[in-house]
Design an enzyme around this catalytic site. Structure first.
Site, PDB file in Angstrom:
ATOM      1  N   ASP A  24     -63.345 -11.778  22.339  1.00 34.11           N
ATOM      2  CA  ASP A  24     -64.245 -10.620  22.418  1.00 34.11           C
ATOM      3  C   ASP A  24     -63.352  -9.382  22.519  1.00 34.11           C
ATOM      4  OD1 ASP A  24     -65.968  -8.606  23.254  1.00 34.11           O
ATOM      5  OD2 ASP A  24     -67.118  -9.953  24.571  1.00 34.11           O
ATOM      6  N   PHE A  69     -60.438  -5.157  11.645  1.00 32.50           N
ATOM      7  CA  PHE A  69     -61.732  -5.115  10.960  1.00 32.50           C
ATOM      8  C   PHE A  69     -62.868  -5.554  11.892  1.00 32.50           C
ATOM      9  CE2 PHE A  69     -60.889  -4.074   6.529  1.00 32.50           C
ATOM     10  CZ  PHE A  69     -59.502  -4.135   6.506  1.00 32.50           C
ATOM     11  N   VAL A 107     -68.607  -3.678  15.799  1.00 36.78           N
ATOM     12  CA  VAL A 107     -69.931  -3.419  15.212  1.00 36.78           C
ATOM     13  C   VAL A 107     -69.729  -2.667  13.889  1.00 36.78           C
ATOM     14  CG1 VAL A 107     -72.056  -2.105  15.561  1.00 36.78           C
ATOM     15  CG2 VAL A 107     -71.036  -3.371  17.465  1.00 36.78           C
ATOM     16  N   SER A 108     -70.420  -3.090  12.822  1.00 43.08           N
ATOM     17  CA  SER A 108     -70.136  -2.501  11.507  1.00 43.08           C
ATOM     18  C   SER A 108     -71.363  -1.819  10.877  1.00 43.08           C
ATOM     19  CB  SER A 108     -69.609  -3.575  10.559  1.00 43.08           C
ATOM     20  OG  SER A 108     -70.608  -4.551  10.358  1.00 43.08           O
ATOM     21  N   SER A 123     -64.602   4.214   8.554  1.00 39.15           N
ATOM     22  CA  SER A 123     -65.757   4.169   7.650  1.00 39.15           C
ATOM     23  C   SER A 123     -66.130   5.571   7.198  1.00 39.15           C
ATOM     24  CB  SER A 123     -66.939   3.545   8.401  1.00 39.15           C
ATOM     25  OG  SER A 123     -68.135   3.772   7.701  1.00 39.15           O
ATOM     26  N   TYR A 149     -72.324   4.479  15.422  1.00 39.92           N
ATOM     27  CA  TYR A 149     -71.308   3.681  14.719  1.00 39.92           C
ATOM     28  C   TYR A 149     -70.244   4.613  14.110  1.00 39.92           C
ATOM     29  CZ  TYR A 149     -69.403   1.223  10.627  1.00 39.92           C
ATOM     30  OH  TYR A 149     -68.576   0.717   9.655  1.00 39.92           O
TER      31      TYR A 149
HETATM   32  C1  15L Z   1     -70.186   0.817   6.410  1.00 42.26           C
HETATM   33  O1  15L Z   1     -69.411   1.330   7.215  1.00 42.26           O
HETATM   34  C2  15L Z   1     -70.846  -0.473   6.690  1.00 42.26           C
HETATM   35  O2  15L Z   1     -70.033  -1.325   7.463  1.00 42.26           O
HETATM   36  C3  15L Z   1     -71.308  -1.180   5.455  1.00 42.26           C
HETATM   37  O3  15L Z   1     -72.269  -2.154   5.863  1.00 42.26           O
HETATM   38  C4  15L Z   1     -71.896  -0.268   4.383  1.00 42.26           C
HETATM   39  O4  15L Z   1     -73.165   0.103   4.720  1.00 42.26           O
HETATM   40  C5  15L Z   1     -71.013   0.955   4.134  1.00 42.26           C
HETATM   41  O5  15L Z   1     -70.573   1.548   5.323  1.00 42.26           O
HETATM   42  C6  15L Z   1     -71.673   2.030   3.267  1.00 42.26           C
HETATM   43  O6  15L Z   1     -71.691   3.198   3.664  1.00 42.26           O
HETATM   44  O7  15L Z   1     -72.135   1.696   2.183  1.00 42.26           O
END
Ligand code: 15L
Length: 265
Positions: A53, A73, A76-77, A112, A137
């Site tokens: 974790d 990587f 939470v994404s 991201s 996020y």
């Molecule tokens: C991200 O950061 C996400 O993890 C992924 O699921 C997509 O949604 C991507 O961005 C996006 O913006 O398309």
């Protein structure tokens, strides 16, 4: 960078993690794979898996010991309530950078586009643009980018911040003609990060060579990476796939911007 130790890959059981685990192993990289969830397929050769974790600092320190690099990587994404983002993406990020400092490892931080999601689509951006997160996020990714900078300035921990667009096997809507990153371009980027003689602190846009890109200048020349794929090949399939939501269509972060949006005017 000399191949003198294994590489820790966090988030290994996720969609990107599995692709990277296979590709890196095929390229001869020795791997320590980790995720909170079990690794759902056969382990690639020269890889071991340990569940952890990210909120567990001592576990992350242990995992990274002896590693030459951490490809981060995990966490939470997608957009989630703040309390769900806090452990993996805020505390966890600190644990990853502390582990890198102790192990003298370099870090690839999977940031991201949602760290800058509230920029208008019509505004082309360089990588040093203002951080405009489009949710909790994205805010955690902005924090991670600054964490990488802090650990370089204060401790000399090398890092590559990759502001990933949309890394999927293929674009699924019109926005992704601008944001798509092919899984192979991502793999080549990871390999270039491991091979670069000196990384320092660099930031790049994680996108393929898309003519419709929102993004321009970054530090890619420094690590010798150039994407080979392009979303343009998918225009006929997805170019017409837009929403009727004005917030989604206005901003680079797309639907993430519209989630929970209550601003009037
Ligand atoms: C991200 O950061 C996400 O993890 C992924 O699921 C997509 O949604 C991507 O961005 C996006 O913006 O398309």
């Amino acid at each position: 960078m000399a191949d003198d130790g294994p590489v820790l890959l966090t988030g290994a059981s996720g969609a990107l993690g599995r692709v990277l685990a296979r590709g890196l192993a095929d390229a001869g990289v020795r791997l320590v794979l980790s995720d909170i969830a079990p690794f759902p397929e056969a382990l690639p050769r020269n890889a071991r898996f340990e569940a952890a974790d990210l909120s567990d600092g001592p576990a992350i320190l242990r995992l990274a010991a002896g590693c030459r690099a951490i490809l981060h990587f995990g966490g939470v994404s997608v957009e989630r309530p703040f309390e769900e983002v806090l452990g993996p993406n805020i505390r966890g990020l600190h644990h990853v950078f502390e582990a890198a400092r102790h192990a003298e490892a370099r870090v690839l931080f999977a940031s991201s586009n949602h760290a800058i999601g509230f920029h208008e689509r019509a505004t082309p951006l360089d990588v040093d643009c203002a951080l405009l997160p489009d949710g909790f996020y994205g805010l955690s990714k902005a924090y991670g980018e600054l964490m990488a900078r802090l650990y370089w300035d204060k401790h000399g921990v090398e890092s590559l911040v990759v502001r990933i667009g949309s890394c999927l096997p293929a674009p699924v809507d019109a926005r992704m003609l601008s944001t798509w990153l092919s899984p192979d371009d991502l793999l080549q980027l990871c390999l270039a990060t491991l091979a670069a003689p000196a990384l320092g602190h660099a930031r790049i846009w994680g996108a393929s060579d898309n003519p419709a890109s929102f993004w321009r200048e970054d530090d890619r020349a420094r690590i010798g990476w150039a994407p080979r794929d392009s979303a343009e090949a998918f225009r006929a399939q997805v170019g017409h796939l837009r929403t009727d939501d004005p917030v989604t269509e206005r901003f680079q972060g797309g639907a993430f911007c519209a989630q929970g949006y209550t601003r009037r005017g």
